[in-house]
Motif scaffolding. Sequence first.
Motif, mmCIF file in Angstrom:
data_model
loop_
_atom_site.group_PDB
_atom_site.id
_atom_site.type_symbol
_atom_site.label_atom_id
_atom_site.label_comp_id
_atom_site.label_asym_id
_atom_site.label_seq_id
_atom_site.Cartn_x
_atom_site.Cartn_y
_atom_site.Cartn_z
ATOM 1 N N GLY A 224 39.358 -3.230 -10.976
ATOM 2 C CA GLY A 224 38.224 -4.044 -10.540
ATOM 3 C C GLY A 224 38.021 -3.950 -9.039
ATOM 4 O O GLY A 224 36.885 -3.829 -8.568
ATOM 5 N N LEU A 225 39.118 -3.974 -8.302
ATOM 6 C CA LEU A 225 39.006 -3.908 -6.847
ATOM 7 C C LEU A 225 38.471 -2.546 -6.408
ATOM 8 O O LEU A 225 37.502 -2.455 -5.653
ATOM 9 N N VAL A 226 39.108 -1.501 -6.900
ATOM 10 C CA VAL A 226 38.686 -0.144 -6.515
ATOM 11 C C VAL A 226 37.223 0.088 -6.894
ATOM 12 O O VAL A 226 36.425 0.567 -6.088
ATOM 13 N N SER A 227 36.861 -0.305 -8.130
ATOM 14 C CA SER A 227 35.507 0.008 -8.575
ATOM 15 C C SER A 227 34.466 -0.871 -7.886
ATOM 16 O O SER A 227 33.365 -0.400 -7.598
ATOM 17 N N SER A 228 34.796 -2.139 -7.612
ATOM 18 C CA SER A 228 33.772 -2.965 -6.969
ATOM 19 C C SER A 228 33.527 -2.480 -5.535
ATOM 20 O O SER A 228 32.388 -2.506 -5.057
ATOM 21 N N LEU A 229 34.569 -2.022 -4.863
ATOM 22 C CA LEU A 229 34.359 -1.418 -3.540
ATOM 23 C C LEU A 229 33.576 -0.112 -3.684
ATOM 24 O O LEU A 229 32.674 0.181 -2.894
ATOM 25 N N GLY A 230 33.925 0.654 -4.711
ATOM 26 C CA GLY A 230 33.205 1.908 -4.969
ATOM 27 C C GLY A 230 31.729 1.667 -5.216
ATOM 28 O O GLY A 230 30.872 2.412 -4.730
ATOM 29 N N VAL A 231 31.426 0.619 -5.959
ATOM 30 C CA VAL A 231 30.030 0.279 -6.233
ATOM 31 C C VAL A 231 29.294 0.004 -4.924
ATOM 32 O O VAL A 231 28.186 0.487 -4.696
ATOM 33 N N ALA A 232 29.945 -0.767 -4.045
ATOM 34 C CA ALA A 232 29.287 -1.143 -2.793
ATOM 35 C C ALA A 232 29.012 0.084 -1.930
ATOM 36 O O ALA A 232 27.894 0.289 -1.446
ATOM 37 N N PHE A 233 30.013 0.944 -1.769
ATOM 38 C CA PHE A 233 29.822 2.119 -0.912
ATOM 39 C C PHE A 233 28.793 3.081 -1.499
ATOM 40 O O PHE A 233 27.896 3.545 -0.805
ATOM 41 N N SER A 234 28.931 3.370 -2.806
ATOM 42 C CA SER A 234 27.980 4.303 -3.407
ATOM 43 C C SER A 234 26.578 3.712 -3.408
ATOM 44 O O SER A 234 25.590 4.432 -3.277
ATOM 45 N N GLY A 235 26.494 2.377 -3.505
ATOM 46 C CA GLY A 235 25.194 1.721 -3.453
ATOM 47 C C GLY A 235 24.537 1.918 -2.100
ATOM 48 O O GLY A 235 23.329 2.128 -1.996
ATOM 49 N N HIS A 236 25.367 1.879 -1.078
ATOM 50 C CA HIS A 236 24.852 2.082 0.280
ATOM 51 C C HIS A 236 24.232 3.477 0.409
ATOM 52 O O HIS A 236 23.130 3.641 0.923
ATOM 53 N N PHE A 237 24.944 4.499 -0.107
ATOM 54 C CA PHE A 237 24.393 5.862 -0.044
ATOM 55 C C PHE A 237 23.121 5.978 -0.862
ATOM 56 O O PHE A 237 22.188 6.677 -0.498
ATOM 57 N N GLN A 238 23.123 5.269 -1.997
ATOM 58 C CA GLN A 238 21.936 5.346 -2.840
ATOM 59 C C GLN A 238 20.725 4.741 -2.134
ATOM 60 O O GLN A 238 19.626 5.281 -2.204
ATOM 61 N N ALA A 239 20.955 3.636 -1.422
ATOM 62 C CA ALA A 239 19.859 2.993 -0.699
ATOM 63 C C ALA A 239 19.311 3.936 0.366
ATOM 64 O O ALA A 239 18.096 4.064 0.543
ATOM 65 N N GLN A 240 20.209 4.626 1.051
ATOM 66 C CA GLN A 240 19.756 5.553 2.096
ATOM 67 C C GLN A 240 18.938 6.696 1.510
ATOM 68 O O GLN A 240 17.948 7.127 2.078
ATOM 69 N N TYR A 241 19.385 7.162 0.341
ATOM 70 C CA TYR A 241 18.661 8.239 -0.308
ATOM 71 C C TYR A 241 17.269 7.757 -0.727
ATOM 72 O O TYR A 241 16.285 8.495 -0.657
ATOM 73 N N LEU A 242 17.235 6.493 -1.134
ATOM 74 C CA LEU A 242 15.992 5.874 -1.584
ATOM 75 C C LEU A 242 14.960 5.842 -0.467
ATOM 76 O O LEU A 242 13.774 6.104 -0.688
ATOM 77 N N VAL A 243 15.408 5.507 0.737
ATOM 78 C CA VAL A 243 14.494 5.436 1.863
ATOM 79 C C VAL A 243 13.796 6.778 2.047
ATOM 80 O O VAL A 243 12.606 6.856 2.333
ATOM 81 N N GLU A 244 14.529 7.861 1.823
ATOM 82 C CA GLU A 244 13.943 9.189 1.997
ATOM 83 C C GLU A 244 13.024 9.583 0.843
ATOM 84 O O GLU A 244 11.959 10.142 1.060
ATOM 85 N N THR A 245 13.477 9.334 -0.396
ATOM 86 C CA THR A 245 12.759 9.912 -1.537
ATOM 87 C C THR A 245 11.788 8.949 -2.210
ATOM 88 O O THR A 245 10.793 9.383 -2.775
ATOM 89 N N GLN A 246 12.109 7.657 -2.242
ATOM 90 C CA GLN A 246 11.197 6.704 -2.868
ATOM 91 C C GLN A 246 11.003 5.508 -1.930
ATOM 92 O O GLN A 246 11.394 4.380 -2.265
ATOM 93 N N PRO A 247 10.403 5.766 -0.766
ATOM 94 C CA PRO A 247 10.292 4.688 0.230
ATOM 95 C C PRO A 247 9.572 3.456 -0.307
ATOM 96 O O PRO A 247 9.873 2.336 0.098
ATOM 97 N N MET A 248 8.653 3.671 -1.252
ATOM 98 C CA MET A 248 7.914 2.521 -1.776
ATOM 99 C C MET A 248 8.846 1.566 -2.520
ATOM 100 O O MET A 248 8.723 0.348 -2.427
ATOM 101 N N LYS A 249 9.797 2.149 -3.267
ATOM 102 C CA LYS A 249 10.736 1.301 -4.011
ATOM 103 C C LYS A 249 11.584 0.483 -3.034
ATOM 104 O O LYS A 249 11.820 -0.704 -3.231
ATOM 105 N N MET A 250 12.017 1.150 -1.961
ATOM 106 C CA MET A 250 12.832 0.465 -0.961
ATOM 107 C C MET A 250 12.033 -0.650 -0.300
ATOM 108 O O MET A 250 12.507 -1.781 -0.164
#
Lengths: 471, 338
Positions: A224-250
């Motif tokens: 739970g600890l490893v994965s919840s931290l993993g979720v947060a970090f990968s979510g951060h990268f996903q948000a950054q990718y979103l700004v580039e590819t789907q700015p409207m969604k962001m």
Amino acid sequence: MDPIMLSRIQYALTTIFHFFFVPLSIGLVLLVAIMETLYVVKGKEVYKTMAKFWGKLFLINFAVGVVTGILQEFQFGMNWSEYSRFVGDVFGAPLAVEALLAFFMESTFIGLWIFGWDRLSKKVHLACIWLVFVGTFLSALWILAANSFMQHPVGFEINNGRAEMNDFFALITNGQLLVEFPHTIFGALMTGAFVVTGISAFKLMKKQDVEIFRKSFNIAILIGLVSSLGVAFSGHFQAQYLVETQPMKMAASEGTWTTTEDPAPWTVVAAIDPDKQENSGEIKIPGLLSYLSYSKFSGSVKGMKELQAEYEQTYGPGDYIPPVRTTFWSFRIMIAAGGLMILLALYGTFLAMRRKLEGAGKWFMRLMVFAISLPFIANTSGWIMTEVGRQPWTVFGYMTTAAGVSPNVSAGQILFSTIAFTAAYTVLGIVMVYLFVREIKAGPYAVEKPEEHDESADPFGVDGGYSVVTK
Amino acid sequence: MLSLSELWFLLIAVLFVGFFFLEGFDFGVGMSTAIIGKTDRERRTLINSIGPFWDGNEVWLITAGGAMFAAFPHWYATLFSGFYLPLVVVLLALIGRGVAFEFRSKMRQGRWRKTWDIIIVVSSALLPFLFGVVFATLMKGLPIDAQMQLRPGFLDIVNPYTVVGGLSVTLLCLVHGLLFASLRTVGDLRERALNTAKKLMLPLAAILAVYAVMTYFMTDVFAVRGWALWIMVVLGAASLGLATYFVRQKREAWAFGMTGAVIAIAFASVFIGLFPRVMVSSMGSAFDLTVYNASSGAYSLKVMTIVACTLLPFVLGYQIWSYYIFRKRLNDQHHLEY
């Protein structure tokens, strides 16, 4: 009602329901595999009992996940035939590979695992459950490859009005997939972990089968600890990718109507008025949105009004702003649930490492039981943000959702199927929760009683004498 | 030389034939719980005989669907949207059946078990019936317009020809399943399964013959593929004859193989009769969907061919291995998992 709205409702309902079970299956099967590994390595029966107990819950859950998944596959052809015609070439391929590579593997080895306890050697039996895990993992990979294509279409060209694949490699190295897959998988592992810690906490509070549930808690809280931290970090990268590819969604998930100042503040809460296109009562944290978007405390983020103008230039007139309130709030609910899980996992791990679990306050154990709901809330709101935030597009930039619907299916037919599936799913949901509670109450040492009443009581009865005994 | 779209037509045909051969027997065993399963213990033994396999068998259908989606998007879109209501029922039956196997033994109360047992029997009979109906309509033809849209009326789907087709498939699966059950059980149950199969051989032969005659008069497949289909009819009749012979000899393994051959021949005939069409339009042959106008692009087909050729040997390998692991007959002494 019009067929488009009904098809949307049906898709949303069936997908959300299906996605209650999928992440839990992936998360649970990993834990079961770890427990059985401990059994094979350490040779202690207690680990076998654990694997069998959690395995039972996994199987109940897995069955519902599988049957609701079939509906997902059929639905594209039934309700979204124009979408299927347009993208079948590209979108169908990952689905076919998913079936060939993952479903066969899962279904065959799950059969071997359930029925093979006394027919296979310990190691081969263990290999079976790990192969089931690999199967669920691969299944997620391919279905997300298909989904990523809808979010960020790559590897195709338009020929005769259809999308035709021209680069399979691009499809499976889609940037969207690279950020979406880790985020979803960590979310799934987190789901399994929080369900197991929550149930274990409940049993520990009641002081039932303490050894089993302490061990289960310890293994799961670490995941739970490893994965919840993993979720947060990968979510951060996903948000950054979103700004580039789907700015409207962001922009929609931030409720940003006009392009922000530099650095951009992050809006914690706001009352959004989509008609006037403005917010009121905002609480903001300065600079945070810039950090979320670009990993630095500078840079402005484009607003929806500017993006709408840009999209109209590119795609022609139309409304390209998704349902803002839904996107905005689902994003916040996801983050809040995720943050809470990180805190709980940290404290739980601290207790487990210090071997202070039994001395832990009842408040914490109760909180862990309540926390069973958190991953489901986070997963669901995450998908709502992703899918609703993409609207009006079904394939971003190429096909709107409205254009994908089946022209030959009437609203009445879709209404009928929506009601039928909703009714069936409601029954399934109730039965499944009931069975879960029942298995948990019975605990890991519940042995099946031999069915001695079978033929002796009333061999002429419809039920072979069985009903006579229970009445 | 086969073109790639022809190859994928062949692969999809193989997937459907495999599906009906395999899931055919677990549909049959599902139905047989109501016919030869007298006690709960017997029904449980029957369900255990397909326990490790039915889920894997069903994946053949899911894979066939996925392959259709990827290789023939128009076929997938026209068929699935056109058969909307029958498919809703198919899905409900698949959902009910899948969870019933998992749920039925979770509680011992009579009503709980009876409910899931009924769902198993009804869905196991309904599914082959509906598939039979759908495949029969594919041969007979459906009102598909120039836009490849299918808007069938009730009588396009439900008519004497398709109903006989549905009943044929159902009965065929039942006999196939009874023979599978006799192959995997001992004692009374085995006897009963064999005897029931024996009694059903004649009705089965009769309905298949009626169906073949109706196909001759009501579809164009014999006209299109003359001698090839006649060979299939002869082979099918021979297999059915051998199946009857082996049932009488109580050699259930051979009998099971022969009913499997009948299923394979029957469904292979459907695809042979259709080729190169995938769906026949009753509004004119110009509107037929064919392997050429309904298929994906060459690149996509090539990629999928490579993927399929790489993966299929493994899939077949471990599926066969799982049948090998569970090859022993189930008896009263066995711990039953369900």
